[in-house]
Design a protein around this motif. Structure first.
Motif, PDB file in Angstrom:
ATOM      1  N   VAL A 252     -68.168 -17.732  33.362  1.00 42.19           N
ATOM      2  CA  VAL A 252     -67.013 -17.678  32.459  1.00 42.19           C
ATOM      3  C   VAL A 252     -65.765 -17.705  33.323  1.00 42.19           C
ATOM      4  N   ARG A 253     -64.903 -18.681  33.084  1.00 41.94           N
ATOM      5  CA  ARG A 253     -63.621 -18.775  33.778  1.00 41.94           C
ATOM      6  C   ARG A 253     -62.512 -18.445  32.781  1.00 41.94           C
ATOM      7  N   TRP A 254     -61.587 -17.619  33.203  1.00 40.95           N
ATOM      8  CA  TRP A 254     -60.503 -17.284  32.285  1.00 40.95           C
ATOM      9  C   TRP A 254     -59.677 -18.518  31.957  1.00 40.95           C
ATOM     10  N   LEU A 255     -59.581 -19.455  32.894  1.00 40.28           N
ATOM     11  CA  LEU A 255     -58.792 -20.663  32.669  1.00 40.28           C
ATOM     12  C   LEU A 255     -59.349 -21.524  31.540  1.00 40.28           C
ATOM     13  N   HIS A 256     -60.587 -21.277  31.138  1.00 36.97           N
ATOM     14  CA  HIS A 256     -61.177 -22.024  30.034  1.00 36.97           C
ATOM     15  C   HIS A 256     -60.745 -21.496  28.666  1.00 36.97           C
ATOM     16  N   VAL A 257     -59.803 -20.577  28.642  1.00 33.62           N
ATOM     17  CA  VAL A 257     -59.331 -20.004  27.378  1.00 33.62           C
ATOM     18  C   VAL A 257     -58.776 -21.072  26.447  1.00 33.62           C
ATOM     19  N   TYR A 258     -58.291 -22.169  27.014  1.00 37.45           N
ATOM     20  CA  TYR A 258     -57.710 -23.212  26.168  1.00 37.45           C
ATOM     21  C   TYR A 258     -58.744 -23.838  25.239  1.00 37.45           C
TER      22      TYR A 258
ATOM     23  N   VAL B   6     -59.864 -11.657  23.221  1.00 37.48           N
ATOM     24  CA  VAL B   6     -61.330 -11.715  23.176  1.00 37.48           C
ATOM     25  C   VAL B   6     -61.875 -12.484  24.371  1.00 37.48           C
ATOM     26  N   HIS B   7     -61.230 -13.609  24.706  1.00 40.66           N
ATOM     27  CA  HIS B   7     -61.707 -14.389  25.855  1.00 40.66           C
ATOM     28  C   HIS B   7     -61.607 -13.572  27.145  1.00 40.66           C
TER      29      HIS B   7
ATOM     30  N   VAL C 130     -66.436 -21.959  23.946  1.00 43.86           N
ATOM     31  CA  VAL C 130     -65.832 -21.869  22.621  1.00 43.86           C
ATOM     32  C   VAL C 130     -66.535 -20.815  21.774  1.00 43.86           C
ATOM     33  N   THR C 131     -67.858 -20.852  21.789  1.00 46.57           N
ATOM     34  CA  THR C 131     -68.643 -19.992  20.907  1.00 46.57           C
ATOM     35  C   THR C 131     -68.479 -18.518  21.228  1.00 46.57           C
ATOM     36  N   GLN C 132     -68.479 -18.168  22.500  1.00 43.05           N
ATOM     37  CA  GLN C 132     -68.373 -16.763  22.869  1.00 43.05           C
ATOM     38  C   GLN C 132     -67.160 -16.106  22.228  1.00 43.05           C
ATOM     39  N   THR C 133     -66.005 -16.755  22.334  1.00 41.88           N
ATOM     40  CA  THR C 133     -64.772 -16.173  21.812  1.00 41.88           C
ATOM     41  C   THR C 133     -64.686 -16.277  20.299  1.00 41.88           C
ATOM     42  N   ILE C 134     -65.016 -17.452  19.747  1.00 45.09           N
ATOM     43  CA  ILE C 134     -64.877 -17.669  18.312  1.00 45.09           C
ATOM     44  C   ILE C 134     -65.843 -16.793  17.522  1.00 45.09           C
TER      45      ILE C 134
END
Length: 268
Positions: A173-179, A235-236, A118-122
């Motif tokens: 980092v998994r792209w599927l964790h974008v949610y 961003v993710h 969460v933090t990386q993208t936000i």
């Protein structure tokens, strides 16, 4: 030859399955598998983030006020602090009792992974949105030099801490964790609408949190909200690509010979 594509499973969407537990406590830039180098680095990040959080809470117009909680900037600052502190906790726990590399992911590692995702993208999104949509050098007036540096800290150094963790560690980092960051962003958009509907005001007594998120002008607020949610995907994806490049370069430089399990293809 291209490697066989990883088959996506339900476990790929969650945070309690990963091939190498050591990815969460070793740096991408070390030969040995000791958790100590990353432990000391994370101690610095944790101290810096806690310092910025305390500084923000005790300074400014909304410091030590319920209004402090309405700003996305401060949500992000809490996330950065939680990421840094939980990352240090992971390293400290592993340093005290180092598990086998193929051991089941402990709960505290899974919790850190969610906060990290969460933090990386936000954090990066907050920095980009603030300096592109909100900051105006012609109208921005700071009461003191300290106020200026606090503004830089919470809208710039927050991303430095976040990206520092990403680049130095080997946290996957998994792209599927974008949610996960997308859900947090959607919650804030909903919160801003509810706050407006209940006649909430910002620190200046205005009927909105941010001028660009003024629901009295639903067209603009909706466009900013929709664009921001779309930006989460962008961003993710950049974060995922940076982590992938970090891992590939690390593999080339150090060949990851010290890990008990061979490196496998990164999951989506």
């Amino acid at each position: 030859m291209f490697k066989r594509m990883h088959k996506i499973s339900c476990s790929d969407f969650w945070v309690l399955s990963h091939e190498r537990l050591s990815d969460f406590y070793t740096s991408a830039w070390q030969r040995r598998g000791s958790p100590l180098p990353l432990l000391f680095f994370r101690l610095v990040l944790a101290a810096a983030s806690v310092g910025f959080l305390v500084w923000s809470l005790t300074s400014g117009q909304s410091g030590l006020s319920p209004l402090w909680l309405i700003y996305l900037t401060n949500w992000g600052l809490v996330m950065v602090t939680a990421m840094a502190v939980s990352g240090f906790f992971v390293s400290a726990m592993i340093a005290c009792k180092r598990p086998a590399d193929d051991e089941k992911t402990p709960w505290y590692v899974g919790l850190f992974w969610i906060i990290f995702n969460v933090t990386q993208t936000i954090a990066i999104a907050i920095t980009v949105l603030y300096w592109t949509l909100l900051y105006d050098a012609n109208t921005m007036v700071y009461a003191t030099t300290a106020a200026f540096w606090l503004d830089v800290a919470v809208h710039g150094f927050n991303s430095v801490i976040s990206v520092g963790e990403l680049v130095i560690s080997r946290t996957p980092v998994r792209w599927l964790h974008v949610y996960q960051p997308l859900l947090v962003a959607a919650v804030y958009v909903a919160f801003s609408g509810i706050y407006y509907a209940t006649d909430g005001t910002n620190g200046f007594g205005e009927p909105f949190i941010y001028p660009v998120l003024n629901w009295n002008e639903p067209g603009m607020a909706g466009a900013v909200s929709g664009g921001s949610l779309l930006g989460v995907f962008v961003v993710h994806t950049l974060v995922w690509a940076l982590a992938l490049g970090r891992n590939k370069l690390s593999d080339i430089l150090f060949q990851r010979q010290t890990h008990e399990l061979p490196h496998t293809h990164d999951k989506a």
